[in-house]
Design a protein around this motif. Structure first.
Motif, short mmCIF file in Angstrom:
data_model
loop_
_atom_site.label_atom_id
_atom_site.label_comp_id
_atom_site.label_asym_id
_atom_site.label_seq_id
_atom_site.Cartn_x
_atom_site.Cartn_y
_atom_site.Cartn_z
N GLY A 87 0.79 -1.22 0.00
CA GLY A 87 0.00 0.00 0.00
C GLY A 87 0.83 1.27 0.00
N ALA A 88 0.14 2.39 -0.26
CA ALA A 88 0.81 3.69 -0.38
C ALA A 88 1.52 4.09 0.91
CB ALA A 88 -0.21 4.75 -0.77
N ARG A 89 0.92 3.77 2.06
CA ARG A 89 1.53 4.15 3.33
C ARG A 89 2.80 3.33 3.61
NH1 ARG A 89 -4.02 4.69 4.29
NH2 ARG A 89 -4.67 6.64 5.28
N SER A 90 2.88 2.16 3.01
CA SER A 90 4.07 1.33 3.18
C SER A 90 5.16 1.73 2.19
CB SER A 90 3.73 -0.15 2.99
OG SER A 90 2.78 -0.58 3.96
N THR A 91 4.76 2.03 0.94
CA THR A 91 5.73 2.39 -0.08
C THR A 91 6.56 3.60 0.33
OG1 THR A 91 4.22 1.56 -1.78
CG2 THR A 91 6.01 2.96 -2.54
N VAL A 92 5.95 4.48 1.11
CA VAL A 92 6.63 5.71 1.50
C VAL A 92 7.79 5.46 2.46
CG1 VAL A 92 5.29 6.31 3.57
CG2 VAL A 92 6.09 8.13 2.04
N ASN A 93 7.85 4.24 3.06
CA ASN A 93 8.87 3.93 4.06
C ASN A 93 9.80 2.83 3.56
OD1 ASN A 93 10.38 3.15 6.30
ND2 ASN A 93 8.68 3.40 7.72
N PRO A 94 11.04 3.14 3.17
CA PRO A 94 11.97 2.13 2.67
C PRO A 94 12.24 1.00 3.67
CG PRO A 94 12.77 4.32 2.13
CD PRO A 94 11.60 4.50 3.06
N PHE A 95 12.20 1.29 4.98
CA PHE A 95 12.41 0.25 5.98
C PHE A 95 11.29 -0.80 5.89
CE2 PHE A 95 14.71 3.81 8.03
CZ PHE A 95 15.93 3.21 8.24
N THR A 96 10.05 -0.33 5.75
CA THR A 96 8.91 -1.24 5.64
C THR A 96 9.00 -2.08 4.36
OG1 THR A 96 7.48 0.26 6.87
CG2 THR A 96 6.39 -1.37 5.47
N VAL A 97 9.33 -1.41 3.26
CA VAL A 97 9.44 -2.12 1.98
C VAL A 97 10.54 -3.18 2.05
CG1 VAL A 97 9.91 -1.91 -0.49
CG2 VAL A 97 8.54 -0.17 0.67
N GLN A 98 11.65 -2.84 2.66
CA GLN A 98 12.76 -3.80 2.76
C GLN A 98 12.37 -4.98 3.63
OE1 GLN A 98 15.74 -3.52 0.93
NE2 GLN A 98 15.67 -5.68 1.51
N GLU A 99 11.62 -4.74 4.70
CA GLU A 99 11.16 -5.84 5.55
C GLU A 99 10.28 -6.80 4.75
OE1 GLU A 99 8.09 -6.66 9.28
OE2 GLU A 99 8.94 -4.65 9.04
N ILE A 100 9.39 -6.24 3.95
CA ILE A 100 8.51 -7.06 3.10
C ILE A 100 9.35 -7.81 2.06
CG2 ILE A 100 6.66 -6.98 1.39
CD1 ILE A 100 5.56 -4.54 2.95
#
Length: 379
Positions: free
Chosen positions: A111-124
């Motif tokens: 989602g858009a709120r996750s894409t904005v955070n590289p830490f979250t994207v990297q965890e995924i």
């Protein structure tokens, strides 16, 4: 410079019969009955390729419904078994990924709120290593192409080759008819960077209300996007989240039926020849436009020097107002879009200000550097 992604074409990992991909389903899985009823009605239309449902809902403020949670995955599994539709859910962390994979979900989206955070994207991305599953990445909330590109690169770097993007519009302080401004130019830039990347449009989140969805859907297809993600609920009036932007399965079927699907290319020889001729004319005019802009900026430079030598400010509001008013009047006579004209004039004026500022401060910058060097030598 092109974006180097190792991806598979959409039709190799999802059979759409050369039709636009239609992903649909409720914003939120609320109850088992609600999800199953909606799923069956969508499947019966024969126009839906993938069933979506929100299981975990990242809300702007606490206290709102934040999704039914993991139990909804079991409902989604049953809906898939009964309708034959592949399923898709949003994931926002590694735990979501693990639970969705365990439940046999076919497609994940970020989602858009996750894409904005590289830490979250990297965890995924780390949770997806070694997994062969399609992943779609929504644009970030704010208009930042590099964040969007970075998220795609992180997921692709984890070995995900069945990769696509979702264009859901961008947050803006300006008042608009849309919940999120489409800012089509950013999706076009992404497509230019990576022509093979499938881009799905999300008219539900762009519009925020169902009345505008047909318009945005058609424009997305006209811009060669590969599909649409449209939220659908058996009874939107009682939906627990985003009620105004959801449509009934029957309304979805009618909407899709009315869409015009155009080909990106034509094999008609006469068409190709005529199009090539028209493009040559445009190329010639573009060259003339750039040449005139260059000539204009040369004069701007002389004005900057003249103002500098006579101690006159760069910005003179009356002059700018006159340029804008004259430009808008001329644009009306030429039947040009006024919003486009205003943006164009603002860009040209902004470049003029930048150029004059550079001229005004060139000597000061050199003096400042010399003074700084002198101080360092003394010390």
């Amino acid at each position: 410079m092109k974006l180097q992604l190792n991806i598979q074409p959409l039709n190799t990992w999802l059979n759409t019969n050369n039709e636009p991909l239609i992903i649909s389903g409720p914003c939120s899985a609320e109850t088992e009955e609600q999800l199953l009823t909606t799923a069956h009605l969508l499947a019966a239309t024969g126009k839906v390729s993938v069933l979506r449902a929100g299981i975990w809902k990242p809300r702007t403020r606490p206290g709102e419904f934040e999704g039914i949670g993991s139990i909804g995955l079991e409902w989604l599994k049953r809906a898939k078994a009964e309708t034959g539709l592949p399923t898709a859910v949003e994931v926002a962390n590694a735990k979501h990924v693990e639970e969705a994979l365990a439940a046999g979900v076919d497609i994940l989206w970020i989602g858009a709120r996750s894409t904005v955070n590289p830490f979250t994207v990297q965890e995924i991305a780390d949770a997806l290593k070694g997994v062969d599953i399609p992943v779609l990445v929504k644009n970030p909330v704010n208009p930042d192409l590099q964040l969007w590109v970075g998220a795609l690169e992180r997921i692709n770097g984890a070995g995900i080759t069945k990769l696509g993007a979702i264009h859901r519009g961008f947050s803006s302080f300006e008042k608009s008819s849309f919940r999120n401004e489409p800012m089509w130019e950013l999706a076009i830039q992404l497509k230019t960077l990576c022509p093979d990347l499938p881009i799905i449009n999300d008219p539900s989140h762009i519009c925020g209300n169902r009345e505008l969805i047909p318009y945005i859907s058609q424009k997305a297809l006209d811009l060669d996007m590969q599909g649409l993600m449209i939220e659908s609920h058996v009874d939107p009036s009682v939906a627990w989240t985003d009620a105004k932007q959801q449509v009934t399965p029957a309304a979805l079927s009618e909407l899709v039926e009315r869409l015009t699907v155009r080909e990106p290319e034509s094999q008609n020889e006469a068409f190709v020849d005529q199009l090539a001729d028209l493009r040559k004319q445009i190329d010639k005019i573009d060259d003339q436009l750039l040449q005139k802009l260059g000539e204009r900026m040369a004069i701007v430079g002389k004005i900057g020097e003249f103002k500098r030598d006579n101690q006159v400010t760069i910005l003179q509001v009356n002059r700018w107002d006159a340029i804008m008013n004259k430009g808008i009047s001329f644009a009306k006579a030429l039947k040009l879009d006024l919003n486009f004209t205003e943006k164009f004039l603002e860009l040209v004026h902004g470049e003029s200000i930048r150029k004059q500022t550079e001229i005004m401060n060139a000597g000061k910058a050199e003096k400042g550097l010399a003074a700084e060097t002198h101080t360092e030598v003394k010390s």
